[in-house]
Design a protein around this motif. Structure first.
Motif, PDB file in Angstrom:
ATOM      1  N   ILE A  59      -8.438   0.030  -4.924  1.00  0.00           N
ATOM      2  CA  ILE A  59      -7.081   0.064  -4.889  1.00  0.00           C
ATOM      3  C   ILE A  59      -6.065  -1.041  -5.373  1.00  0.00           C
ATOM      4  N   LEU A  60      -5.204  -0.648  -5.957  1.00  0.00           N
ATOM      5  CA  LEU A  60      -4.326  -1.847  -6.797  1.00  0.00           C
ATOM      6  C   LEU A  60      -2.849  -2.073  -5.472  1.00  0.00           C
ATOM      7  N   LEU A  61      -2.836  -3.334  -5.269  1.00  0.00           N
ATOM      8  CA  LEU A  61      -1.708  -3.615  -4.343  1.00  0.00           C
ATOM      9  C   LEU A  61      -0.931  -4.713  -5.035  1.00  0.00           C
ATOM     10  N   ASP A  62       0.328  -4.534  -5.082  1.00  0.00           N
ATOM     11  CA  ASP A  62       1.203  -5.338  -5.736  1.00  0.00           C
ATOM     12  C   ASP A  62       2.184  -5.877  -4.723  1.00  0.00           C
ATOM     13  N   GLU A  63       1.954  -7.271  -4.369  1.00  0.00           N
ATOM     14  CA  GLU A  63       2.862  -7.942  -3.224  1.00  0.00           C
ATOM     15  C   GLU A  63       2.953  -7.018  -1.903  1.00  0.00           C
ATOM     16  N   PRO A  64       1.553  -6.384  -1.412  1.00  0.00           N
ATOM     17  CA  PRO A  64       1.624  -5.478  -0.494  1.00  0.00           C
ATOM     18  C   PRO A  64       2.286  -6.029   0.759  1.00  0.00           C
ATOM     19  N   LEU A  65       2.238  -7.397   1.034  1.00  0.00           N
ATOM     20  CA  LEU A  65       2.573  -8.170   2.292  1.00  0.00           C
ATOM     21  C   LEU A  65       3.936  -8.827   2.266  1.00  0.00           C
ATOM     22  N   SER A  66       4.565  -8.652   1.243  1.00  0.00           N
ATOM     23  CA  SER A  66       5.850  -9.322   1.147  1.00  0.00           C
ATOM     24  C   SER A  66       6.898  -9.410   2.039  1.00  0.00           C
ATOM     25  N   ALA A  67       6.977  -8.149   2.626  1.00  0.00           N
ATOM     26  CA  ALA A  67       8.331  -7.677   3.445  1.00  0.00           C
ATOM     27  C   ALA A  67       7.779  -8.131   4.927  1.00  0.00           C
ATOM     28  N   LEU A  68       6.600  -8.603   5.212  1.00  0.00           N
ATOM     29  CA  LEU A  68       6.119  -8.823   6.561  1.00  0.00           C
ATOM     30  C   LEU A  68       6.589 -10.153   7.074  1.00  0.00           C
ATOM     31  N   ASP A  69       6.641 -10.324   8.397  1.00  0.00           N
ATOM     32  CA  ASP A  69       7.108 -11.814   8.838  1.00  0.00           C
ATOM     33  C   ASP A  69       5.520 -12.578   8.879  1.00  0.00           C
ATOM     34  N   ARG A  70       5.532 -13.587   9.014  1.00  0.00           N
ATOM     35  CA  ARG A  70       4.263 -14.480   8.979  1.00  0.00           C
ATOM     36  C   ARG A  70       3.109 -14.247   9.981  1.00  0.00           C
ATOM     37  N   ILE A 121     -14.691  -1.694  -0.842  1.00  0.00           N
ATOM     38  CA  ILE A 121     -13.921  -1.116  -1.809  1.00  0.00           C
ATOM     39  C   ILE A 121     -13.058  -2.484  -2.577  1.00  0.00           C
ATOM     40  N   SER A 122     -13.072  -2.367  -3.618  1.00  0.00           N
ATOM     41  CA  SER A 122     -12.691  -3.517  -4.596  1.00  0.00           C
ATOM     42  C   SER A 122     -11.213  -3.111  -4.565  1.00  0.00           C
ATOM     43  N   ALA A 123     -10.369  -4.194  -4.637  1.00  0.00           N
ATOM     44  CA  ALA A 123      -8.866  -4.255  -4.707  1.00  0.00           C
ATOM     45  C   ALA A 123      -8.320  -5.342  -5.744  1.00  0.00           C
ATOM     46  N   VAL A 124      -7.420  -4.904  -6.291  1.00  0.00           N
ATOM     47  CA  VAL A 124      -6.472  -5.900  -7.228  1.00  0.00           C
ATOM     48  C   VAL A 124      -5.335  -6.297  -6.450  1.00  0.00           C
ATOM     49  N   VAL A 125      -5.162  -7.597  -6.343  1.00  0.00           N
ATOM     50  CA  VAL A 125      -4.040  -7.824  -5.431  1.00  0.00           C
ATOM     51  C   VAL A 125      -3.054  -8.793  -6.149  1.00  0.00           C
ATOM     52  N   VAL A 126      -1.879  -8.419  -6.266  1.00  0.00           N
ATOM     53  CA  VAL A 126      -0.893  -9.025  -7.002  1.00  0.00           C
ATOM     54  C   VAL A 126      -0.140 -10.045  -5.987  1.00  0.00           C
ATOM     55  N   THR A 127      -0.102 -11.276  -5.985  1.00  0.00           N
ATOM     56  CA  THR A 127       0.628 -12.119  -5.088  1.00  0.00           C
ATOM     57  C   THR A 127       1.012 -13.234  -5.543  1.00  0.00           C
ATOM     58  N   ASP A 147      -1.578 -18.553   0.279  1.00  0.00           N
ATOM     59  CA  ASP A 147      -2.425 -18.177   1.578  1.00  0.00           C
ATOM     60  C   ASP A 147      -3.016 -16.647   1.419  1.00  0.00           C
ATOM     61  N   GLU A 148      -2.204 -15.640   1.011  1.00  0.00           N
ATOM     62  CA  GLU A 148      -2.524 -14.359   0.771  1.00  0.00           C
ATOM     63  C   GLU A 148      -3.536 -14.534  -0.114  1.00  0.00           C
ATOM     64  N   ALA A 149      -3.713 -15.165  -1.282  1.00  0.00           N
ATOM     65  CA  ALA A 149      -4.657 -15.149  -2.253  1.00  0.00           C
ATOM     66  C   ALA A 149      -5.829 -15.624  -1.694  1.00  0.00           C
ATOM     67  N   GLU A 150      -5.903 -16.584  -0.922  1.00  0.00           N
ATOM     68  CA  GLU A 150      -6.884 -17.264  -0.120  1.00  0.00           C
ATOM     69  C   GLU A 150      -7.586 -16.441   0.830  1.00  0.00           C
ATOM     70  N   LYS A 151      -6.899 -15.557   1.618  1.00  0.00           N
ATOM     71  CA  LYS A 151      -7.403 -14.583   2.575  1.00  0.00           C
ATOM     72  C   LYS A 151      -8.131 -13.347   1.861  1.00  0.00           C
ATOM     73  N   LEU A 152      -7.368 -12.823   0.841  1.00  0.00           N
ATOM     74  CA  LEU A 152      -7.909 -11.381   0.276  1.00  0.00           C
ATOM     75  C   LEU A 152      -8.813 -11.778  -0.777  1.00  0.00           C
ATOM     76  N   GLY A 153      -8.669 -12.735  -1.565  1.00  0.00           N
ATOM     77  CA  GLY A 153      -9.288 -12.976  -2.899  1.00  0.00           C
ATOM     78  C   GLY A 153     -11.068 -13.557  -2.806  1.00  0.00           C
ATOM     79  N   ASP A 154     -11.560 -12.955  -3.688  1.00  0.00           N
ATOM     80  CA  ASP A 154     -12.976 -13.627  -4.200  1.00  0.00           C
ATOM     81  C   ASP A 154     -12.817 -14.167  -5.431  1.00  0.00           C
TER      82      ASP A 154
END
Length: 86
Positions: free
Chosen positions: A4-15, A34-40, A44-51
């Motif tokens: 799945i491809l995610l481009d700033e998927p959580l940017s509109a959410l509160d902390r 599932i593999s994901a490509v996350v753009v952020t 903190d988001e990179a640390e939480k979601l990324g390998d």
């Protein structure tokens, strides 16, 4: 899906919501294998979601990329989300 491809998927959410969704998303990706490509821009988001992290930089008119394994990058993330590999 396998990817799945995610481009700033959580940017509109509160902390608080962002942290909850990060935890949920990570759990789903791992449990479903599932593999994901996350753009952020959020370290903190990179640390939480990324390998594996890929950083893109403009330098002298050219785009440079670096691939960094998670265990190498986490201590090097600064408050604006760049990688200090000097």
């Amino acid at each position: 899906p396998q990817l799945i491809l995610l481009d700033e998927p959580l940017s509109a959410l509160d902390r608080k919501s962002r942290r909850e969704v990060q935890t949920y998303l990570r759990r789903v990706l791992e449990s479903q294998r599932i593999s994901a490509v996350v753009v952020t821009h959020d370290p903190d988001e990179a640390e939480k979601l990324g390998d594996v992290f890929i950083q893109f930089e403009r330098h002298e008119g050219r785009t440079q990329t670096r691939i960094v394994e998670a265990r190498e990058i986490l201590p090097a993330l600064d408050d604006v989300g760049t990688i200090d590999r000097a």
